[in-house]
Design a protein around this motif. Structure first.
Motif, mmCIF file in Angstrom:
data_model
loop_
_atom_site.group_PDB
_atom_site.id
_atom_site.type_symbol
_atom_site.label_atom_id
_atom_site.label_comp_id
_atom_site.label_asym_id
_atom_site.label_seq_id
_atom_site.Cartn_x
_atom_site.Cartn_y
_atom_site.Cartn_z
ATOM 1 N N ILE A 41 0.841 -1.198 0.000
ATOM 2 C CA ILE A 41 0.000 0.000 0.000
ATOM 3 C C ILE A 41 0.879 1.253 0.000
ATOM 4 O O ILE A 41 0.622 2.199 -0.746
ATOM 5 N N ARG A 42 1.930 1.242 0.803
ATOM 6 C CA ARG A 42 2.849 2.391 0.839
ATOM 7 C C ARG A 42 3.508 2.589 -0.531
ATOM 8 O O ARG A 42 3.623 3.703 -1.017
ATOM 9 N N GLU A 44 2.310 1.732 -3.446
ATOM 10 C CA GLU A 44 1.301 2.251 -4.372
ATOM 11 C C GLU A 44 1.034 3.726 -4.110
ATOM 12 O O GLU A 44 0.918 4.517 -5.046
ATOM 13 N N ARG A 45 0.945 4.117 -2.852
ATOM 14 C CA ARG A 45 0.709 5.535 -2.548
ATOM 15 C C ARG A 45 1.883 6.380 -3.036
ATOM 16 O O ARG A 45 1.683 7.463 -3.593
ATOM 17 N N ASP A 46 3.095 5.893 -2.844
ATOM 18 C CA ASP A 46 4.277 6.603 -3.348
ATOM 19 C C ASP A 46 4.230 6.714 -4.875
ATOM 20 O O ASP A 46 4.583 7.741 -5.441
ATOM 21 N N GLN A 48 1.502 6.768 -6.724
ATOM 22 C CA GLN A 48 0.473 7.744 -7.061
ATOM 23 C C GLN A 48 1.028 9.167 -6.983
ATOM 24 O O GLN A 48 0.720 10.003 -7.827
ATOM 25 N N ARG A 110 -4.793 -0.689 -4.313
ATOM 26 C CA ARG A 110 -5.278 0.658 -4.654
ATOM 27 C C ARG A 110 -6.244 1.165 -3.596
ATOM 28 O O ARG A 110 -6.201 2.344 -3.211
ATOM 29 N N ALA A 113 -4.325 2.278 -0.603
ATOM 30 C CA ALA A 113 -3.615 3.544 -0.837
ATOM 31 C C ALA A 113 -4.579 4.724 -0.808
ATOM 32 O O ALA A 113 -4.250 5.799 -0.288
ATOM 33 N N ALA A 116 -5.370 5.348 2.792
ATOM 34 C CA ALA A 116 -4.231 6.052 3.402
ATOM 35 C C ALA A 116 -4.256 7.529 3.023
ATOM 36 O O ALA A 116 -4.011 8.409 3.870
#
Length: 131
Positions: A41-42, A44-46, A48, A110, A113, A116
């Motif tokens: 998740i981290r 994927e957020r990075d 994005q 996704r 993320a 988050a």
């Protein structure tokens, strides 16, 4: 309530092509297969933020649970709850061209993320109220 945007998400961002790039791994970045759920998740957020241009400032403009609704769509997509008309017409907060579900694993990453991002948005909003 249908909050679809026409061409941008209201923050001036244009939708990215479906083949948006992955973050190039750095020397200390583990392979995705070596990461646990939180790590995925981290990552994927990075991605994005780095590849699609999403920022905390852009996220702070959401007022109608857009991030939560998008997360719910991705989380529900590969379950027995497959009323896609409901997902597309009622929950998905943006233009349908942005709706790009993939396999169950990718959709859950996704969704995480996006959750988050919403938690970060809420924390920033609380911080600005107390400042």
């Amino acid at each position: 309530m249908n909050n679809r945007y026409d061409g941008t998400n209201g923050n001036g961002y244009q939708p990215m092509p479906t083949n948006s790039p992955k973050i190039p791994p750095g020397p200390d970045t583990p392979a995705p297969s070596a990461l646990d759920g939180i790590g995925l998740i981290r990552l994927e957020r990075d991605r994005q933020k780095a590849c699609e241009g999403w920022t905390a400032e852009g996220d702070s403009t959401y007022r109608n649970d857009e991030l939560v609704r998008a997360a719910a769509c991705y989380a529900l997509y590969n379950t027995d709850f497959r009323d896609l008309a409901l997902v597309a017409d009622s929950l998905w907060p943006w233009h349908l061209s942005w709706w790009k579900p993939r396999d169950r694993r990718e959709n859950l990453i996704r969704a995480g993320a996006l959750i988050a991002a919403e938690l970060d948005r809420m924390a920033a909003a609380e911080g600005s109220k107390s400042a």
